[in-house]
Scaffold this motif. Structure first.
Motif, PDB file in Angstrom:
ATOM      1  N   LYS A 172      80.946  22.270 109.757  1.00 40.84           N
ATOM      2  CA  LYS A 172      80.512  23.266 110.722  1.00 40.84           C
ATOM      3  C   LYS A 172      81.466  24.456 110.675  1.00 40.84           C
ATOM      4  CE  LYS A 172      76.982  21.250 112.961  1.00 40.84           C
ATOM      5  NZ  LYS A 172      75.642  21.856 113.097  1.00 40.84           N
ATOM      6  N   ASP A 173      81.083  25.550 111.332  1.00 37.88           N
ATOM      7  CA  ASP A 173      81.960  26.710 111.417  1.00 37.88           C
ATOM      8  C   ASP A 173      83.126  26.481 112.366  1.00 37.88           C
ATOM      9  OD1 ASP A 173      80.337  27.946 109.632  1.00 37.88           O
ATOM     10  OD2 ASP A 173      79.442  29.374 111.050  1.00 37.88           O
ATOM     11  N   PHE A 174      83.108  25.382 113.108  1.00 36.12           N
ATOM     12  CA  PHE A 174      84.196  25.042 114.019  1.00 36.12           C
ATOM     13  C   PHE A 174      84.744  23.665 113.628  1.00 36.12           C
ATOM     14  CE2 PHE A 174      80.090  23.936 115.872  1.00 36.12           C
ATOM     15  CZ  PHE A 174      80.220  22.571 116.057  1.00 36.12           C
ATOM     16  N   ASP A 175      85.939  23.371 114.096  1.00 40.82           N
ATOM     17  CA  ASP A 175      86.526  22.058 113.832  1.00 40.82           C
ATOM     18  C   ASP A 175      85.941  20.994 114.757  1.00 40.82           C
ATOM     19  OD1 ASP A 175      88.128  23.149 111.852  1.00 40.82           O
ATOM     20  OD2 ASP A 175      89.777  23.569 113.256  1.00 40.82           O
ATOM     21  N   GLU A 176      85.791  21.331 116.003  1.00 41.87           N
ATOM     22  CA  GLU A 176      85.189  20.398 116.962  1.00 41.87           C
ATOM     23  C   GLU A 176      84.589  21.170 118.124  1.00 41.87           C
ATOM     24  OE1 GLU A 176      88.456  18.519 119.699  1.00 41.87           O
ATOM     25  OE2 GLU A 176      89.238  18.582 117.642  1.00 41.87           O
ATOM     26  N   ARG A 177      83.611  20.554 118.747  1.00 40.88           N
ATOM     27  CA  ARG A 177      82.970  21.146 119.921  1.00 40.88           C
ATOM     28  C   ARG A 177      82.983  20.108 121.034  1.00 40.88           C
ATOM     29  NH1 ARG A 177      77.605  24.205 118.976  1.00 40.88           N
ATOM     30  NH2 ARG A 177      76.953  22.221 118.070  1.00 40.88           N
ATOM     31  N   VAL A 178      83.424  20.543 122.206  1.00 38.47           N
ATOM     32  CA  VAL A 178      83.523  19.669 123.377  1.00 38.47           C
ATOM     33  C   VAL A 178      82.589  20.199 124.448  1.00 38.47           C
ATOM     34  CG1 VAL A 178      85.035  18.687 125.127  1.00 38.47           C
ATOM     35  CG2 VAL A 178      85.916  19.109 122.825  1.00 38.47           C
ATOM     36  N   SER A 281      70.901  26.635 117.597  1.00 32.56           N
ATOM     37  CA  SER A 281      70.136  27.849 117.291  1.00 32.56           C
ATOM     38  C   SER A 281      71.022  28.969 116.738  1.00 32.56           C
ATOM     39  CB  SER A 281      69.396  28.345 118.539  1.00 32.56           C
ATOM     40  OG  SER A 281      70.318  28.722 119.549  1.00 32.56           O
ATOM     41  N   THR A 282      72.320  28.895 116.926  1.00 28.00           N
ATOM     42  CA  THR A 282      73.262  29.890 116.386  1.00 28.00           C
ATOM     43  C   THR A 282      74.304  29.168 115.538  1.00 28.00           C
ATOM     44  OG1 THR A 282      74.564  29.745 118.410  1.00 28.00           O
ATOM     45  CG2 THR A 282      72.899  31.484 118.303  1.00 28.00           C
ATOM     46  N   PRO A 283      73.927  28.694 114.322  1.00 31.54           N
ATOM     47  CA  PRO A 283      74.838  27.863 113.530  1.00 31.54           C
ATOM     48  C   PRO A 283      75.879  28.649 112.743  1.00 31.54           C
ATOM     49  CG  PRO A 283      72.771  28.129 112.373  1.00 31.54           C
ATOM     50  CD  PRO A 283      72.611  28.851 113.682  1.00 31.54           C
ATOM     51  N   GLY A 284      75.785  29.973 112.722  1.00 33.44           N
ATOM     52  CA  GLY A 284      76.702  30.754 111.896  1.00 33.44           C
ATOM     53  C   GLY A 284      76.314  30.646 110.427  1.00 33.44           C
ATOM     54  N   THR A 285      77.263  30.272 109.585  1.00 33.55           N
ATOM     55  CA  THR A 285      76.985  30.135 108.155  1.00 33.55           C
ATOM     56  C   THR A 285      76.402  28.773 107.799  1.00 33.55           C
ATOM     57  OG1 THR A 285      79.252  29.388 107.746  1.00 33.55           O
ATOM     58  CG2 THR A 285      78.823  31.761 107.605  1.00 33.55           C
TER      59      THR A 285
END
Length: 301
Positions: A172-178, A281-285
């Protein structure tokens, strides 16, 4: 002469009878004489008040002595994994496949699931880890942590809940989502083999290690369903929809569907087919959908 002798003898007899009667009625010194009634008129004396009647001898054999036996609880399960987690129930899960030769693949999915359910609350905790590679190149690596606590209202189908969902994903474009959410639930069905609950509340999420580290306020609308057609099978599904409060076109949706069947009740072994879909809906790359499906063996407790 003869008459006088007869009179004398009669007088002597009368004196003798009178003397005998007087001897029976009057005491003579310290020695007393009593006349006993006839034998048939004699009655045994009544028993003393405190005296207990002696038991009658019986020809029957004496009763065997009763030995107190300590009550023994239900026998522990026969399979090797003892239920130390009671009153929790759940399973350890493992799915593994791969190829070697012209193509090298390795697919691993592990998981752990636990659930506590009583008359006042329902708690669930679940971890899913996916590790996939092809020809030595990593194609998927993520860990999902899902925890929920739900309190039941007395004599009401409504519930109050709190929920946390953590995504750790290397692709993902992030390491983690909380994300964390709380709200009200409503139990449309609450039967031993069929349950349906809908939920509505507020949520907040934050992406760590990505281009947008801000906290996003969201709403949450979700539903959870489970059905057991018999003792060996179970179908379940749940969906959580997270629209951003500032912009409803920006939303996330997490969906999970599973089918479980018991292979060995004695050993607590089951098999599960699982599908997990995470949509952004907004996944980035990245692509908006991340779908993972697997066949898993489960060891229950």
């Amino acid at each position: 002469m003869k008459h006088s002798r007869k009179i004398l003898l009669g007088a002597i007899a009368l004196l003798w009878l009178a003397a005998g009667v007087q001897a029976q009625e009057m005491p003579m010194g310290n020695d007393e004489i009593y006349l006993l009634p006839p034998l048939e008129m004699l009655e045994p004396p009544p028993p003393e008040p405190d005296a207990e009647p002696e038991p009658k001898p019986s020809s029957a054999e004496p009763a065997a002595e009763t030995i107190a036996v300590e009550e023994i609880g239900p026998a522990p399960p026969t399979y090797w994994f003892y239920q130390i987690w009671d009153p929790w129930e759940g399973s350890f899960q493992l799915g593994l496949d791969g190829t070697e030769g012209n193509t090298q693949t390795f697919n691993l999915q592990t998981g752990f699931k636990a659930k506590y359910d009583d008359a006042t609350q329902t708690d669930t905790f679940e971890i899913t880890h996916v590790d996939k590679s092809r020809d030595g190149v990593q194609t998927a690596l993520n860990t999902l942590i899902d925890g929920r606590m739900e309190w039941k209202m007395p004599k009401s189908p409504f519930t109050v809940y709190g929920h946390t969902f953590i995504e750790i994903d290397a692709f993902k474009d992030f390491d983690e989502r909380v994300s964390a959410d709380a709200g009200l639930g409503y139990r449309f069905l609450e039967l031993p083999d069929h349950k349906l609950t809908a939920r509505l509340g507020l949520s907040a999420s934050r992406e760590i290690g990505g281009p947008n580290n801000a906290v996003t306020p969201e709403m949450i609308a979700g539903a959870e369903w489970s059905y057991k057609p018999n003792k060996r099978q179970k179908f379940s599904a749940k969906v959580d929809y997270f629209p951003a409060i500032e912009n409803f076109s920006d939303f996330r949706m997490n969906t999970r569907a599973e089918w479980e069947t018991v292979l060995s009740q004695e050993w607590g072994l089951s098999m599960k087919l699982s599908m997990i879909d995470r949509y952004d809906s907004t996944p980035g790359t990245s692509k908006p959908n991340d779908i993972n499906y697997a066949a898993l063996m489960m060891l229950g407790f």
